[in-house]
Scaffold this motif. Structure first.
Motif, short mmCIF file in Angstrom:
data_model
loop_
_atom_site.label_atom_id
_atom_site.label_comp_id
_atom_site.label_asym_id
_atom_site.label_seq_id
_atom_site.Cartn_x
_atom_site.Cartn_y
_atom_site.Cartn_z
N PRO A 48 -6.87 3.41 0.02
CA PRO A 48 -7.12 4.22 1.23
C PRO A 48 -7.58 3.41 2.43
O PRO A 48 -7.34 3.80 3.58
CB PRO A 48 -8.23 5.19 0.77
CG PRO A 48 -8.10 5.25 -0.71
CD PRO A 48 -7.65 3.89 -1.13
N ARG A 49 -8.25 2.28 2.20
CA ARG A 49 -8.78 1.50 3.32
C ARG A 49 -7.77 0.47 3.86
O ARG A 49 -8.05 -0.21 4.84
CB ARG A 49 -10.05 0.77 2.89
CG ARG A 49 -11.22 1.72 2.62
CD ARG A 49 -12.50 0.94 2.40
NE ARG A 49 -13.28 1.51 1.31
CZ ARG A 49 -14.37 0.94 0.81
NH1 ARG A 49 -14.77 -0.22 1.26
NH2 ARG A 49 -15.04 1.52 -0.17
N LYS A 50 -6.63 0.39 3.23
CA LYS A 50 -5.61 -0.56 3.69
C LYS A 50 -5.15 -0.19 5.10
O LYS A 50 -4.86 0.97 5.37
CB LYS A 50 -4.41 -0.52 2.72
CG LYS A 50 -3.24 -1.41 3.10
CD LYS A 50 -3.48 -2.82 2.67
CE LYS A 50 -2.25 -3.69 2.94
NZ LYS A 50 -2.51 -5.10 2.70
N SER A 51 -5.07 -1.17 5.98
CA SER A 51 -4.63 -0.93 7.36
C SER A 51 -3.14 -0.61 7.39
O SER A 51 -2.31 -1.49 7.12
CB SER A 51 -4.94 -2.16 8.22
OG SER A 51 -4.30 -2.05 9.47
N GLN A 52 -2.79 0.62 7.72
CA GLN A 52 -1.38 1.00 7.80
C GLN A 52 -0.64 0.28 8.93
O GLN A 52 0.50 -0.16 8.74
CB GLN A 52 -1.26 2.52 7.95
CG GLN A 52 -1.63 3.32 6.69
CD GLN A 52 -0.53 3.30 5.65
OE1 GLN A 52 0.66 3.27 5.95
NE2 GLN A 52 -0.93 3.32 4.38
N PRO A 53 -1.27 0.10 10.12
CA PRO A 53 -0.56 -0.62 11.20
C PRO A 53 -0.21 -2.07 10.85
O PRO A 53 0.72 -2.64 11.42
CB PRO A 53 -1.56 -0.57 12.37
CG PRO A 53 -2.40 0.62 12.10
CD PRO A 53 -2.54 0.68 10.60
N SER A 54 -0.94 -2.66 9.88
CA SER A 54 -0.66 -4.06 9.51
C SER A 54 0.54 -4.19 8.59
O SER A 54 1.04 -5.30 8.36
CB SER A 54 -1.89 -4.67 8.84
OG SER A 54 -2.08 -4.13 7.53
N LEU A 55 1.02 -3.08 8.06
CA LEU A 55 2.14 -3.13 7.10
C LEU A 55 3.45 -3.46 7.82
O LEU A 55 3.76 -2.89 8.86
CB LEU A 55 2.27 -1.79 6.38
CG LEU A 55 1.10 -1.37 5.49
CD1 LEU A 55 1.35 0.02 4.91
CD2 LEU A 55 0.87 -2.37 4.38
N LYS A 56 4.21 -4.36 7.22
CA LYS A 56 5.52 -4.72 7.74
C LYS A 56 6.54 -4.38 6.65
O LYS A 56 6.63 -5.07 5.64
CB LYS A 56 5.55 -6.21 8.10
CG LYS A 56 4.53 -6.58 9.18
CD LYS A 56 4.37 -8.07 9.33
CE LYS A 56 3.30 -8.40 10.35
NZ LYS A 56 1.94 -7.99 9.90
N LEU A 57 7.28 -3.29 6.87
CA LEU A 57 8.17 -2.75 5.85
C LEU A 57 9.65 -2.98 6.19
O LEU A 57 10.08 -2.68 7.30
CB LEU A 57 7.93 -1.25 5.67
CG LEU A 57 6.49 -0.79 5.40
CD1 LEU A 57 6.44 0.72 5.20
CD2 LEU A 57 5.91 -1.50 4.19
N SER A 58 10.40 -3.50 5.22
CA SER A 58 11.85 -3.62 5.34
C SER A 58 12.47 -2.57 4.43
O SER A 58 12.05 -2.42 3.27
CB SER A 58 12.32 -5.02 4.91
OG SER A 58 11.76 -6.01 5.75
N LEU A 59 13.47 -1.85 4.94
CA LEU A 59 14.07 -0.76 4.17
C LEU A 59 15.28 -1.24 3.38
O LEU A 59 16.21 -1.85 3.93
CB LEU A 59 14.49 0.38 5.09
CG LEU A 59 13.36 1.19 5.74
CD1 LEU A 59 13.92 2.31 6.61
CD2 LEU A 59 12.44 1.78 4.67
N LEU A 60 15.26 -0.96 2.08
CA LEU A 60 16.37 -1.30 1.19
C LEU A 60 16.84 -0.04 0.50
O LEU A 60 16.18 0.48 -0.40
CB LEU A 60 15.92 -2.33 0.15
CG LEU A 60 16.96 -2.73 -0.90
CD1 LEU A 60 18.13 -3.46 -0.26
CD2 LEU A 60 16.33 -3.59 -1.99
#
Length: 241
Positions: free
Chosen positions: A59-71
């Motif tokens: 829950p405390r993970k920063s969502q804005p810091s996530l860098k997601l590539s879609l596969l």
């Protein structure tokens, strides 16, 4: 904070997810939470569900810091190698499946193939595989088995394929595992009961690890007396002659 390697490439972490909407740490080891909290780069099938899973387990993970590539099925094949660029810069990457283990009946296998070609470290993490959990609970041959994915949609072709799997199972003493689109599960079970020999065993494993889990192995003739609604429930089918 992502781990950055100054002298070497990053690794590719295969991160299993839950098989349904439930508390992740009820079925996943703490190492999954620790890995997710450490990584910011991910390759995922669906951004919304991936973010939901990450938020649920950390829950405390920063969502804005996530860098997601879609596969997914819309991803251009030539785009896939670029998903591993962060590894070449020294960052670890996580591959997240929609359900279960990445690379097993899952598009993540395409990334793992390229990771090996690029000589990157591949790290599989422990988590639930519906295929293996179903086989474990089936009472069928766990030393010789085959996963066949989806069977043909066409009725005549499907019937022929089912008989082929049954013959192969008998000749090689091999458990034959396959899946179906959830809204066609009931039709699949009906066809198995009608097509297979009366003594051939059928295992149906639905909603694995969920509160509604249903796992039963019976002969085809005995399934005729069983009434179960599998509609829209994730299920694994296994047969052994």
């Amino acid at each position: 904070m992502s781990t950055q390697h100054s002298a070497k490439s990053g690794g590719v972490y295969l991160i299993p997810s839950t098989l349904g909407d439930m508390a992740p740490l009820e079925v996943l080891p703490i190492s999954i939470k620790q890995t997710i909290e450490r990584l910011d780069h991910y390759i995922v099938e669906n951004e919304k569900t991936a973010r939901h899973f990450i938020k649920k387990i950390s829950p405390r993970k920063s969502q804005p810091s996530l860098k997601l590539s879609l596969l997914n099925k819309f991803t251009e094949h030539q785009e896939i190698p670029t998903f591993l660029n962060p590894c070449l810069e020294g960052f670890d990457i996580g591959i997240l499946s929609e359900a279960g283990c990445p690379g097993i009946a899952d598009p993540g296998a395409a990334v793992v193939k390229i990771a090996h070609e690029k000589n990157l470290q591949v790290v599989p993490l422990v988590g639930p595989s519906s295929i293996l959990l179903a086989l474990m609970a089936s009472g069928m041959n766990g030393q010789n088995f085959a996963f066949n994915g989806y069977l043909p949609i066409d009725g005549a072709e499907r019937k022929k394929y089912i008989k082929t799997l049954e013959r192969k199972s008998k000749e090689e003493n091999q458990s034959q595992i396959f899946i179906e689109t959830p809204y066609r599960n009931n039709k699949m079970l009906e066809e198995l009961i009608k097509t297979l020999a009366p003594s051939t065993r059928i295992c149906v494993a639905a909603d694995i690890t969920l509160p509604t889990e249903y796992i039963k192995t019976k002969t085809a003739i005995n399934w005729k007396r069983e009434h179960v609604d599998l509609h829209k429930r994730p299920a694994i089918f296994i047969i052994q002659a």
